[in-house]
Design a protein around this motif. Structure first.
Motif, mmCIF file in Angstrom:
data_model
loop_
_atom_site.group_PDB
_atom_site.id
_atom_site.type_symbol
_atom_site.label_atom_id
_atom_site.label_comp_id
_atom_site.label_asym_id
_atom_site.label_seq_id
_atom_site.Cartn_x
_atom_site.Cartn_y
_atom_site.Cartn_z
ATOM 1 N N GLN A 167 -10.271 -2.729 2.979
ATOM 2 C CA GLN A 167 -9.321 -2.538 1.884
ATOM 3 C C GLN A 167 -9.763 -1.397 0.971
ATOM 4 O OE1 GLN A 167 -9.940 -6.816 1.040
ATOM 5 N NE2 GLN A 167 -7.777 -6.775 0.431
ATOM 6 N N GLU A 219 -8.746 1.761 2.750
ATOM 7 C CA GLU A 219 -7.300 1.948 2.580
ATOM 8 C C GLU A 219 -6.986 2.482 1.190
ATOM 9 O OE1 GLU A 219 -6.029 -1.836 5.431
ATOM 10 O OE2 GLU A 219 -6.021 -2.012 3.252
ATOM 11 N N ILE A 237 0.836 -1.197 0.000
ATOM 12 C CA ILE A 237 0.000 0.000 0.000
ATOM 13 C C ILE A 237 0.872 1.249 0.000
ATOM 14 C CG2 ILE A 237 -0.220 0.144 2.511
ATOM 15 C CD1 ILE A 237 -3.075 0.779 -0.007
#
Length: 257
Positions: free
Chosen positions: A123, A126, A93
């Motif tokens: 996710q 994120e 990430i």
């Protein structure tokens, strides 16, 4: 997918609607991923940052993702796919954050796709926080309920979703859920065999209002032309660009199709 579910389990928690909305508002790039794909008159290009893969092994040594991202940006790519899976693809990430920090505030910023195995809205959150404008939903790996949850979370955060398919029933499932972008993966994920004929068979079945993408096995201008001829609006290209001495020349050639 089994590994990803275990990996994500360590950070699972309820994701609030307000969090998703706030993350989406923080992205300075107001152009949607879908709009970025529709912007060029010809074939749109999604250039992928891909260090390795289960099928190809090690592809490139890339200390920081921004080295490749700036090459793609200077070549005029429409979108950039950042692989954030670490175990199988060597990404993180952090790569997405760094690419967004480099390019996200520019007026002509390419749309960023977080390429990963999505299983939970955490996710999606994120991805939005890191500057993505799109997520990947792999139809064969998820139930309809899981896909709906991911799709709704992405919509709430202002993100697009690519529904990745490999056969006719998967197209039907994606269309039923309201997909606006469908990517046809020419690689059979069970056997790692690649056949451009998959896109040539499936893309004509995708409703015209849905943006169709040809994915995997695209190495040359002729390969990209085959995708364009069967109705693809865009191609997603990773390994060919990562291995190319001059990715800008290949991106320019694809745009001219």
């Amino acid at each position: 997918m089994a590994w990803k579910r275990r990996e994500v389990a360590e950070r699972l928690r309820p994701v609030r609607t307000a969090e998703l909305e706030q993350a989406g508002r923080c992205n300075p790039n107001r152009t949607s991923f879908r709009e970025s794909l529709l912007r060029p008159a010809g074939l749109a290009v999604i250039s992928e940052i891909k260090r390795r893969s289960p099928s190809a092994g090690q592809i490139a040594t890339l200390p920081v993702a921004t080295e490749q991202a700036i090459k793609y940006y200077n070549a005029g790519t429409d979108c950039i796919s950042v692989l954030t899976d670490e175990k199988f693809f060597g990404g993180s990430i952090k790569d997405l954050w760094e690419v967004h920090d480099l390019l996200g505030s520019r007026a002509d910023a390419p749309g960023l796709l977080r390429k990963d195995f999505f299983v939970h809205p955490i996710q999606v959150l994120e991805a939005a926080e890191a500057g993505a404008k799109c997520i990947l939903i792999i139809v064969r790996c998820l139930s309809d309920a899981e896909m709906r949850t991911l799709f709704d979370a992405a919509n709430t955060a202002g993100l697009d979703s690519i529904f990745e398919v490999h056969n006719e029933p998967e197209i039907e499932r994606a269309v039923h859920l309201g997909a606006r972008i469908i990517g046809v993966n020419n690689r059979d994920l069970a056997h790692f065999r690649t056949d451009l004929g998959i896109s040539e068979r499936l893309i004509p079945l995708i409703p015209k209002e849905i943006v169709a993408i040809g994915e995997s096995g695209i190495w040359t201008v002729d390969d990209a032309a085959r995708m364009r001829a069967c109705g693809a609006k865009a191609v997603l290209v990773g390994e060919a660009l990562m291995r190319a001495e001059s990715p800008d020349a290949l991106i320019t050639a694809f745009h001219q199709i």
